[in-house]
Design an enzyme around this catalytic site. Structure first.
Site, mmCIF file in Angstrom:
data_model
loop_
_atom_site.group_PDB
_atom_site.id
_atom_site.type_symbol
_atom_site.label_atom_id
_atom_site.label_comp_id
_atom_site.label_asym_id
_atom_site.label_seq_id
_atom_site.Cartn_x
_atom_site.Cartn_y
_atom_site.Cartn_z
ATOM 1 N N GLY A 47 0.979 -1.221 -0.418
ATOM 2 C CA GLY A 47 -0.061 0.064 0.305
ATOM 3 C C GLY A 47 0.793 1.533 -0.168
ATOM 4 C CG HIS A 48 4.616 1.233 0.458
ATOM 5 N ND1 HIS A 48 4.291 0.122 1.196
ATOM 6 C CD2 HIS A 48 6.026 1.103 0.293
ATOM 7 C CE1 HIS A 48 5.513 -0.665 1.064
ATOM 8 N NE2 HIS A 48 6.434 -0.479 0.128
ATOM 9 C CB ALA A 49 5.010 4.197 -4.805
ATOM 10 N NE ARG A 94 5.857 -0.405 -4.302
ATOM 11 C CZ ARG A 94 6.896 -0.963 -4.449
ATOM 12 N NH1 ARG A 94 8.236 -1.505 -3.762
ATOM 13 N NH2 ARG A 94 8.181 0.018 -5.352
#
Length: 130
Positions: A47-49, A94
């Site tokens: 839940g981040h990039a 992702r």
């Protein structure tokens, strides 16, 4: 760099197989290694990039899905082989979910942990991509 599946060398032996990660397999030198395990049914990770960091993910055991978003479209990759991994360059959102029972995700990262490198808000990620 692009998102790509990378097949790892596999040495087959009747006593058990062996896969190796050496310096020329990945397009970066990894500075941090961590793994995710005991992920509860229905839970998701990621839940981040990353602004700068690249990562290589391997399903050491079991399986899980990796949802990748490039800012305009998304694609899902299922990882379920310990001799194959997914290269995720910086600048991709992702999410990891659908972990099987006993699923283990090994991550090799190009950088040490730096909180400022993370983009944890999807709207901020879309702004970053523009």
């Amino acid at each position: 760099m692009m998102i790509e599946r990378i097949k790892l060398p596999k040495i087959e032996d009747r006593r058990g197989n062996l896969s190796v990660l050496e310096k020329d397999i990945l397009p970066f030198e990894f500075k941090r290694v961590y793994y995710l395990y005991d992920v509860p049914s229905g839970a998701s990770r990621g839940g981040h990039a990353h602004r700068e960091q690249s990562e290589f993910l391997i399903a050491l055991s079991g399986s899980f899905d990796v949802l990748i978003h490039n800012g305009t479209k998304k694609q899902t990759y299922t990882l379920n082989k310990p001799d194959e991994g997914l290269l995720i360059p910086n600048g991709y959102w992702r999410e990891l979910d659908n972990f099987s029972s006993g699923g283990i995700c090994l991550v090799l990262a190009s950088e040490i942990f730096i909180e400022a490198d993370y983009i944890r808000d999807f709207a901020e990620f879309l702004h970053f991509k523009k």
